[in-house]
Write a protein that holds these residues in place. Structure first.
Motif, PDB file in Angstrom:
ATOM      1  N   LYS A  70       0.547  -1.320   0.340  1.00 38.76           N
ATOM      2  CA  LYS A  70       0.708  -0.019   0.290  1.00 38.76           C
ATOM      3  C   LYS A  70       0.479   1.342  -0.141  1.00 38.76           C
ATOM      4  CE  LYS A  70      -3.597   2.217   2.283  1.00 38.76           C
ATOM      5  NZ  LYS A  70      -4.101   2.016   3.480  1.00 38.76           N
ATOM      6  N   ASP A  71       2.454   1.234   0.420  1.00 41.57           N
ATOM      7  CA  ASP A  71       2.758   2.445   1.087  1.00 41.57           C
ATOM      8  C   ASP A  71       3.835   1.877  -0.613  1.00 41.57           C
ATOM      9  OD1 ASP A  71       1.512   3.217   3.409  1.00 41.57           O
ATOM     10  OD2 ASP A  71       2.880   1.472   3.936  1.00 41.57           O
ATOM     11  N   ASN A  72       4.247   3.229  -0.197  1.00 40.71           N
ATOM     12  CA  ASN A  72       5.673   3.379  -1.519  1.00 40.71           C
ATOM     13  C   ASN A  72       5.958   5.031  -0.899  1.00 40.71           C
ATOM     14  OD1 ASN A  72       7.137   3.109  -4.120  1.00 40.71           O
ATOM     15  ND2 ASN A  72       4.913   3.685  -5.015  1.00 40.71           N
ATOM     16  N   PHE A  73       6.843   4.914  -2.171  1.00 41.86           N
ATOM     17  CA  PHE A  73       8.430   6.102  -2.233  1.00 41.86           C
ATOM     18  C   PHE A  73       7.152   7.451  -1.700  1.00 41.86           C
ATOM     19  CE2 PHE A  73      10.975   3.017  -3.593  1.00 41.86           C
ATOM     20  CZ  PHE A  73      11.817   2.892  -2.553  1.00 41.86           C
ATOM     21  N   ASN A  74       7.285   8.378  -0.723  1.00 34.81           N
ATOM     22  CA  ASN A  74       6.736   9.659  -0.951  1.00 34.81           C
ATOM     23  C   ASN A  74       7.575  10.852  -0.759  1.00 34.81           C
ATOM     24  OD1 ASN A  74       4.463   8.154  -0.699  1.00 34.81           O
ATOM     25  ND2 ASN A  74       4.970   7.888   1.741  1.00 34.81           N
ATOM     26  N   PHE A  75       6.834  11.734  -1.822  1.00 39.51           N
ATOM     27  CA  PHE A  75       8.422  13.251  -1.718  1.00 39.51           C
ATOM     28  C   PHE A  75       7.185  14.657  -1.720  1.00 39.51           C
ATOM     29  CE2 PHE A  75       9.372   9.893  -4.480  1.00 39.51           C
ATOM     30  CZ  PHE A  75      11.296   9.737  -4.433  1.00 39.51           C
ATOM     31  N   GLU A  76       7.927  15.611  -0.930  1.00 38.41           N
ATOM     32  CA  GLU A  76       7.487  16.771  -0.533  1.00 38.41           C
ATOM     33  C   GLU A  76       7.429  17.206  -2.031  1.00 38.41           C
ATOM     34  OE1 GLU A  76       8.265  17.398   3.401  1.00 38.41           O
ATOM     35  OE2 GLU A  76       9.751  18.224   1.665  1.00 38.41           O
ATOM     36  N   ALA A  77       6.124  18.117  -2.562  1.00 36.72           N
ATOM     37  CA  ALA A  77       6.092  18.751  -3.641  1.00 36.72           C
ATOM     38  C   ALA A  77       7.604  19.387  -3.519  1.00 36.72           C
ATOM     39  CB  ALA A  77       4.899  19.463  -3.476  1.00 36.72           C
ATOM     40  N   SER A  78       8.130  19.673  -4.934  1.00 34.18           N
ATOM     41  CA  SER A  78       9.205  20.133  -5.102  1.00 34.18           C
ATOM     42  C   SER A  78      10.280  20.011  -4.449  1.00 34.18           C
ATOM     43  CB  SER A  78       9.128  21.789  -4.892  1.00 34.18           C
ATOM     44  OG  SER A  78       7.973  22.249  -5.778  1.00 34.18           O
ATOM     45  N   ASN A  79      10.328  18.454  -4.261  1.00 33.15           N
ATOM     46  CA  ASN A  79      11.897  17.506  -3.849  1.00 33.15           C
ATOM     47  C   ASN A  79      12.049  16.697  -4.073  1.00 33.15           C
ATOM     48  OD1 ASN A  79      13.379  17.085  -2.009  1.00 33.15           O
ATOM     49  ND2 ASN A  79      12.898  17.727  -0.137  1.00 33.15           N
ATOM     50  N   ASN A  81      14.245  14.196  -2.920  1.00 34.08           N
ATOM     51  CA  ASN A  81      14.930  13.444  -2.373  1.00 34.08           C
ATOM     52  C   ASN A  81      13.377  12.896  -1.649  1.00 34.08           C
ATOM     53  OD1 ASN A  81      17.532  13.744  -2.571  1.00 34.08           O
ATOM     54  ND2 ASN A  81      17.231  15.463  -1.011  1.00 34.08           N
ATOM     55  N   PHE A  82      13.394  11.322  -1.686  1.00 30.07           N
ATOM     56  CA  PHE A  82      12.154  11.089  -0.743  1.00 30.07           C
ATOM     57  C   PHE A  82      12.147  10.779   0.896  1.00 30.07           C
ATOM     58  CE2 PHE A  82      15.300   7.392  -1.081  1.00 30.07           C
ATOM     59  CZ  PHE A  82      15.220   6.835  -0.494  1.00 30.07           C
ATOM     60  N   LEU A  83      11.230  10.979   1.486  1.00 28.71           N
ATOM     61  CA  LEU A  83      11.032  10.952   2.768  1.00 28.71           C
ATOM     62  C   LEU A  83      11.416  10.005   3.640  1.00 28.71           C
ATOM     63  CD1 LEU A  83       7.209  12.747   3.295  1.00 28.71           C
ATOM     64  CD2 LEU A  83       9.541  14.018   2.989  1.00 28.71           C
ATOM     65  N   THR A  84      12.039  10.215   4.440  1.00 28.92           N
ATOM     66  CA  THR A  84      12.705   8.635   5.374  1.00 28.92           C
ATOM     67  C   THR A  84      12.542   8.908   6.610  1.00 28.92           C
ATOM     68  OG1 THR A  84      14.254  10.022   6.335  1.00 28.92           O
ATOM     69  CG2 THR A  84      14.481   8.523   3.717  1.00 28.92           C
ATOM     70  N   PRO A  85      11.682   7.457   7.529  1.00 26.95           N
ATOM     71  CA  PRO A  85      12.629   6.313   6.761  1.00 26.95           C
ATOM     72  C   PRO A  85      11.071   5.761   5.856  1.00 26.95           C
ATOM     73  CG  PRO A  85      11.739   5.876   9.168  1.00 26.95           C
ATOM     74  CD  PRO A  85      11.892   7.458   8.942  1.00 26.95           C
ATOM     75  N   ILE A  86      11.139   4.813   5.321  1.00 24.64           N
ATOM     76  CA  ILE A  86       9.789   4.459   4.788  1.00 24.64           C
ATOM     77  C   ILE A  86      10.280   3.027   5.604  1.00 24.64           C
ATOM     78  CG2 ILE A  86      11.089   4.322   2.587  1.00 24.64           C
ATOM     79  CD1 ILE A  86      12.359   1.444   2.244  1.00 24.64           C
ATOM     80  N   SER A  87       8.282   3.086   4.636  1.00 26.19           N
ATOM     81  CA  SER A  87       7.800   2.015   5.893  1.00 26.19           C
ATOM     82  C   SER A  87       8.491   0.687   5.509  1.00 26.19           C
ATOM     83  CB  SER A  87       6.178   1.514   4.851  1.00 26.19           C
ATOM     84  OG  SER A  87       6.463   0.959   3.893  1.00 26.19           O
ATOM     85  N   SER A  88       7.819  -0.585   6.632  1.00 24.86           N
ATOM     86  CA  SER A  88       8.887  -1.685   6.703  1.00 24.86           C
ATOM     87  C   SER A  88       7.748  -2.285   6.304  1.00 24.86           C
ATOM     88  CB  SER A  88       8.161  -2.119   8.840  1.00 24.86           C
ATOM     89  OG  SER A  88       6.892  -2.254   8.437  1.00 24.86           O
ATOM     90  N   SER A  89       6.733  -2.012   5.401  1.00 24.10           N
ATOM     91  CA  SER A  89       5.903  -3.166   4.760  1.00 24.10           C
ATOM     92  C   SER A  89       7.045  -2.722   3.209  1.00 24.10           C
ATOM     93  CB  SER A  89       4.495  -2.729   4.362  1.00 24.10           C
ATOM     94  OG  SER A  89       4.505  -1.211   3.993  1.00 24.10           O
ATOM     95  N   LEU A  90       6.762  -1.756   2.708  1.00 23.10           N
ATOM     96  CA  LEU A  90       7.287  -1.197   1.626  1.00 23.10           C
ATOM     97  C   LEU A  90       9.313  -1.808   1.480  1.00 23.10           C
ATOM     98  CD1 LEU A  90       8.427   0.177  -1.568  1.00 23.10           C
ATOM     99  CD2 LEU A  90       8.796   2.361  -0.158  1.00 23.10           C
ATOM    100  N   GLY A  95      12.765  -6.076  -0.113  1.00 19.98           N
ATOM    101  CA  GLY A  95      13.838  -7.348   0.128  1.00 19.98           C
ATOM    102  C   GLY A  95      13.214  -8.403  -1.125  1.00 19.98           C
ATOM    103  N   LYS A  96      11.942  -8.948  -1.039  1.00 16.11           N
ATOM    104  CA  LYS A  96      11.423  -9.707  -2.315  1.00 16.11           C
ATOM    105  C   LYS A  96      12.302  -9.844  -3.370  1.00 16.11           C
ATOM    106  CE  LYS A  96       7.734 -11.127   0.488  1.00 16.11           C
ATOM    107  NZ  LYS A  96       6.490 -10.240   1.143  1.00 16.11           N
ATOM    108  N   LEU A  97      12.206  -8.082  -3.923  1.00 15.21           N
ATOM    109  CA  LEU A  97      12.419  -7.540  -5.123  1.00 15.21           C
ATOM    110  C   LEU A  97      14.308  -7.812  -5.146  1.00 15.21           C
ATOM    111  CD1 LEU A  97      11.481  -6.563  -7.798  1.00 15.21           C
ATOM    112  CD2 LEU A  97      12.220  -4.049  -6.953  1.00 15.21           C
ATOM    113  N   LYS A  98      15.163  -7.336  -4.746  1.00 16.40           N
ATOM    114  CA  LYS A  98      16.128  -7.546  -4.503  1.00 16.40           C
ATOM    115  C   LYS A  98      16.705  -8.926  -4.066  1.00 16.40           C
ATOM    116  CE  LYS A  98      20.414  -7.675  -1.687  1.00 16.40           C
ATOM    117  NZ  LYS A  98      21.432  -7.339  -0.837  1.00 16.40           N
ATOM    118  N   ASP A  99      16.218 -10.337  -4.145  1.00 19.11           N
ATOM    119  CA  ASP A  99      16.129 -11.831  -4.640  1.00 19.11           C
ATOM    120  C   ASP A  99      16.100 -12.163  -5.473  1.00 19.11           C
ATOM    121  OD1 ASP A  99      16.448 -11.411  -1.316  1.00 19.11           O
ATOM    122  OD2 ASP A  99      15.318 -11.903  -0.714  1.00 19.11           O
ATOM    123  N   TYR A 100      14.294 -11.720  -5.787  1.00 20.60           N
ATOM    124  CA  TYR A 100      13.824 -11.721  -6.869  1.00 20.60           C
ATOM    125  C   TYR A 100      15.406 -11.609  -8.153  1.00 20.60           C
ATOM    126  CZ  TYR A 100      11.504 -11.911 -11.504  1.00 20.60           C
ATOM    127  OH  TYR A 100      10.582 -12.905 -12.462  1.00 20.60           O
TER     128      TYR A 100
END
Length: 306
Positions: A70-79, A81-90, A95-100
Motif C-alpha cells: 500500500k505504501d511507496n516512496f513519498n516526496f514533498e512537492a518540489s523535492n 529526495n524521498f521522505l525517510t524512513p520508508i515503511s516496513s511493508s515497503l 527485499g523480495k525484489l532484490k532476491d528476485y
C-alpha cells in the motif's frame, strides 16, 4: 365602553399582532436562508481534493513475481529526495525484489518518476520526475541492487494531487523487462558527452551555478553513463582568467570545481567517488585575457567524462 366598541378594538388588536408575528417569522426564515447559504459555502471550503496515491507495485508477466504494498516512496512537492524512513511493508517488498534479481540476472528494472509542471525543479535534471527516479535508484543500489540493471525515466502527471502537507504519495512506477546489451548505445552516448562537454561560466570571484535545460539533460546523460560503465568517471575542471596571482587563481579554479562536484552530488545524486574535481587555474585560456569578453570566457568550469 360599549360592547360594539370592544368588539371593534379586539379585531384591530388581532390584525396588529397578526401582522407583527408574520413579519417576525418571515425575517427569521430569511436569516435562516442566509445562514444556510453561509454554512454551505463554509462546508464547500472545507472539502479538499483527495490526494493521489500510487502504491508500490511490481510484476513480471514472464516470471514468477508479483509484489505490492500500500505504501511507496513519498516526496514533498518540489523535492527530489524521498521522505525517510520508508515503511516496513515497503522495505519488506524491496527485499523480495532484490532476491528476485539475484536469481534472475537476465532481468532489468525500469523506474519512472512522476512530476507536475507546477513544482519548482531545483535538481540538476531536466525535471523532478527523472530526479526522483534516480533518487530511488541510488537507494536501491545502496540495498545491493546492481546499477547496470536499472533504467530511469520520467512522466508528467499534471493531475497528480498532493496531500495537505504538500506530500506526493508514491509518484513512481516500476516495470520489469528483459535485460538488453546496450554497449553500442553507451559508446554513442560517451562520444556525445565528450563532444558536448558542459561549460559553466562564473562572474569574477563567484561560484553560483546556473544550468540551462540542455545542461540538465547532459548531466542526466552523464549520470546514466556512470551507472552503466565500470570505471567511468566524471571530470570537473575549473579555469580562471589571469586577474590576480596565479596561485590564487589555481585555488579559485579548484573551489569552483569543488562547488560543482558538491552540486552534482546533492542535486544529481551522482556518487562522490565517481567525480574528480581539479583545477587548471589561468594556465589554459580559450580567449584573450586582455578583453572583458575574453576574461568572461576563460572563467569557466568544464564537466565531462573519462
Amino acid at each position: 365602553m360599549g360592547k360594539r366598541l370592544m368588539y371593534l378594538l379586539g379585531i384591530l388588536l388581532t390584525i396588529v399582532f397578526g401582522t407583527y408575528f408574520s413579519y417576525i417569522m418571515c425575517c427569521n426564515q430569511e436569516d435562516d436562508s442566509v445562514n444556510n447559504t453561509s454554512t454551505s459555502t463554509a462546508t464547500q471550503k472545507k472539502v479538499y481534493e483527495t490526494p493521489t496515491s500510487y502504491p508500490f507495485l511490481v510484476k513480471d508477466v514472464n516470471g514468477n513475481l508479483s509484489l505490492n504494498a500500500k505504501d511507496n516512496f513519498n516526496f514533498e512537492a518540489s523535492n527530489l529526495n524521498f521522505l525517510t524512513p520508508i515503511s516496513s511493508s515497503l522495505d519488506l517488498e524491496i527485499g523480495k525484489l532484490k532476491d528476485y534479481f539475484s536469481s534472475n540476472t537476465d532481468k532489468s528494472l525500469s523506474i519512472t518518476g512522476y512530476y507536475t509542471d507546477e513544482e519548482t525543479n531545483d535538481s540538476a535534471y531536466p525535471n523532478l520526475g527523472l530526479a526522483r527516479a534516480n533518487s530511488v535508484k541510488n537507494f536501491l543500489i545502496s540495498k545491493g541492487f546492481p546499477s547496470k540493471i536499472m533504467n530511469t525515466s520520467s512522466e508528467l502527471k499534471q493531475d497528480m494531487i498532493a496531500d495537505s502537507l504538500h506530500v506526493y504519495h508514491g509518484p513512481l512506477a516500476f516495470k520489469i523487462s528483459e535485460l538488453k546489451d546496450n554497449t553500442e548505445d553507451l559508446d554513442k552516448l560517451a562520444k556525445y558527452i565528450k563532444d558536448h562537454a558542459i561549460e559553466l561560466h562564473f562572474g569574477s570571484g563567484q561560484f553560483k551555478i546556473n544550468l540551462t535545460l540542455e545542461d540538465r539533460q547532459e548531466i542526466a546523460d552523464i549520470a546514466k553513463y556512470l551507472d552503466k560503465v565500470d570505471g567511468a568517471t566524471c571530470i570537473i575542471t575549473g579555469h580562471t582568467d589571469n586577474t590576480g596571482n596565479p596561485e590564487i587563481n589555481l585555488s579559485l579554479g579548484q573551489k569552483r570545481a569543488n562547488s560543482v562536484k558538491e552540486y552534482l552530488i546533492k542535486n544529481a545524486a551522482i556518487p562522490a567517488d565517481k567525480i574528480i574535481a581539479t583545477s587548471k587555474g589561468q594556465t589554459e585560456p580559450i580567449a584573450d585575457n586582455n578583453t572583458k569578453e575574453g576574461k568572461a570566457k576563460n572563467r569557466r568550469t568544464i564537466i565531462t567524462i573519462k
